[in-house]
Design a protein around this motif. Structure first.
Motif, short mmCIF file in Angstrom:
data_model
loop_
_atom_site.label_atom_id
_atom_site.label_comp_id
_atom_site.label_asym_id
_atom_site.label_seq_id
_atom_site.Cartn_x
_atom_site.Cartn_y
_atom_site.Cartn_z
N LEU A 110 32.77 -42.16 49.28
CA LEU A 110 32.18 -41.37 48.44
C LEU A 110 32.00 -42.17 46.97
CD1 LEU A 110 31.02 -38.48 47.36
CD2 LEU A 110 33.63 -37.91 46.85
N LEU A 130 28.84 -31.86 46.37
CA LEU A 130 28.66 -32.16 47.70
C LEU A 130 28.38 -31.01 48.28
CD1 LEU A 130 32.43 -34.00 47.85
CD2 LEU A 130 29.93 -35.13 47.25
N ASP A 133 30.44 -28.24 50.07
CA ASP A 133 31.34 -27.26 49.48
C ASP A 133 30.21 -26.38 49.06
OD1 ASP A 133 33.93 -28.00 49.92
OD2 ASP A 133 33.95 -29.46 48.37
N TYR A 171 42.08 -33.39 51.02
CA TYR A 171 41.58 -33.39 49.70
C TYR A 171 41.97 -34.30 48.82
CZ TYR A 171 40.34 -28.60 51.04
OH TYR A 171 39.95 -27.46 51.72
N GLY A 172 41.50 -34.69 47.59
CA GLY A 172 42.01 -35.19 46.53
C GLY A 172 42.77 -34.37 45.84
N GLU A 191 44.17 -39.43 46.71
CA GLU A 191 43.23 -39.14 47.54
C GLU A 191 43.82 -38.66 49.04
OE1 GLU A 191 40.20 -38.25 47.34
OE2 GLU A 191 39.28 -38.63 49.53
N LYS A 192 43.73 -37.44 49.46
CA LYS A 192 44.07 -37.14 50.71
C LYS A 192 45.68 -37.60 51.08
CE LYS A 192 39.59 -36.68 52.46
NZ LYS A 192 38.55 -37.53 52.24
N ILE A 204 40.83 -31.06 44.53
CA ILE A 204 39.30 -31.27 44.23
C ILE A 204 38.48 -30.84 45.23
CG2 ILE A 204 37.83 -33.20 43.14
CD1 ILE A 204 40.29 -35.10 42.93
N GLY A 206 34.12 -30.10 45.86
CA GLY A 206 32.99 -31.01 45.70
C GLY A 206 31.99 -30.83 44.62
N GLN A 230 37.05 -44.80 46.81
CA GLN A 230 37.34 -43.52 46.54
C GLN A 230 36.84 -43.02 44.96
OE1 GLN A 230 37.88 -41.50 48.83
NE2 GLN A 230 38.58 -42.88 50.73
N THR A 232 38.18 -40.59 43.89
CA THR A 232 39.48 -40.22 43.21
C THR A 232 40.27 -41.27 42.57
OG1 THR A 232 39.49 -38.66 44.94
CG2 THR A 232 41.68 -38.87 43.87
C1 G1P Z 1 35.70 -35.70 49.36
C2 G1P Z 1 36.52 -36.45 48.21
C3 G1P Z 1 38.06 -35.50 47.95
C4 G1P Z 1 37.76 -34.04 47.91
C5 G1P Z 1 36.51 -33.33 48.91
C6 G1P Z 1 35.93 -32.12 48.38
O1 G1P Z 1 36.24 -35.91 50.51
O2 G1P Z 1 37.03 -37.73 48.88
O3 G1P Z 1 38.60 -36.20 47.11
O4 G1P Z 1 38.82 -33.40 47.52
O5 G1P Z 1 35.34 -34.24 49.06
O6 G1P Z 1 35.22 -31.65 49.30
P1 G1P Z 1 35.36 -35.58 51.85
O7 G1P Z 1 35.56 -33.92 52.24
O8 G1P Z 1 34.16 -36.16 51.84
O9 G1P Z 1 36.20 -36.19 53.08
#
Ligand code: G1P
Length: 276
Positions: A110, A130, A133, A171-172, A191-192, A204, A206, A230, A232
């Motif tokens: 991301l 994003l 979301d 998630y972050g 992150e995750k 976090i 999106g 990342q 994050t």
């Molecule tokens: C991304 C971000 C993550 C965030 C999330 C929200 O992850 O890397 O920090 O919490 O979006 O939807 P992804 O869902 O793309 O794996």
């Protein structure tokens, strides 16, 4: 202070959780009832006063560009019929907004997608949505709530919500001090993380408002979780340097990147349209 005029939509991901539907169709085109996810995202940005949309696409994503364009044959076909009004909202979006596109050629995370999109943004604050979301509110939209905080605090803002501890690995996750009700000054971000390693259960979601310094930080951010760059990690650097705020937004968010969340969003939206 510079105002937020552009919104970036990272939309190059494969959407593997929705195969086979996403084999030849972008996941951002999946409809919640009849409107694709990307259009909900664009409408949320518009509600926050933004009209310049910058979309980071990838191979197989042409449908996104076509969606925000005229479809002469189709529109000619339905002209004068009761179907015509079904395109009203999409037309309004097209009339009011500009769209620019760039391709993320390699999937490097991301943070990388946001860097790639930086060419479409320039040196100014910008929003990131994003589209998987999907956020609904009774009043002011989630991004609009965040832009208001950006205007007050003058720093990057991330949307956060409480999640069950056992889900932190999706998630972050942030930690910080509550500066006022619903506003958290961030001191840590991971992150995750596994539940036992998570600094809190505040995830976090999106939506981001980012100051342009994030592009310089991203350039110096090494790959992190899963070998990807990342956002994050870059935001943690920014939090330590100048400050990043977490916004506990008012509203409901559906994780339409998962089948269950997508079905919940569909049911919610269908019931809402039935009762209108
Ligand atoms: C991304 C971000 C993550 C965030 C999330 C929200 O992850 O890397 O920090 O919490 O979006 O939807 P992804 O869902 O793309 O794996």
């Amino acid at each position: 202070m510079a105002t937020v005029k552009k919104c970036l939509f990272p939309a190059a991901g494969y959407g593997t959780r929705f195969l086979p539907a996403t084999k030849s169709m972008p996941k951002e085109m999946l409809p919640i009832v009849t409107k694709p996810l990307i259009q909900y995202g664009v409408e949320e940005a518009m509600e926050a006063g933004i009209v310049d949309m910058a979309i980071v696409t990838g191979r197989g994503k042409r449908a996104l560009e076509d969606h925000f364009d005229i479809s002469y044959e189709l529109e000619h076909q339905i002209a004068g019929s009761d179907k015509e009004s079904l395109l009203d909202e999409t037309r309004a979006v097209m009339e009011q907004c500009t769209f620019s596109y760039t391709r993320q050629v390699e999937m490097k995370g991301l943070g990388h997608a946001i860097s790639v999109g930086g060419r479409l943004i320039g040196r100014e604050p910008f929003a990131v949505i994003l589209a998987d979301d999907y956020c609904v509110t009774e009043g002011v939209g989630v991004l609009s709530q965040m832009v208001t905080l950006y205007e007050r605090f003058g720093c990057s803002v991330v949307a956060i919500e409480e999640v069950p501890r056992e889900e932190t690995f999706r998630y972050g996750v942030i930690a910080g001090e509550e500066e006022e009700s619903g506003v958290i000054r961030i001191t840590n971000m991971v992150e995750k993380p596994a539940p036992e390693a998570a600094p809190s259960n505040l995830a976090i979601i999106g939506r981001y408002v980012l100051t342009p310094e994030i592009f310089d930080i991203l350039d110096d951010t090494p790959p992190g979780k899963n070998g990807e760059i990342q956002i994050t990690d870059a935001l943690l650097t920014q939090a330590r340097r100048g400050g990043v705020i977490g916004c506990k937004f008012q509203g409901t968010r559906f994780d339409c990147g998962s089948v269950g969340g997508f079905i919940d969003a569909t049911n919610y939206t269908f019931e809402k349209t039935q009762s209108e």
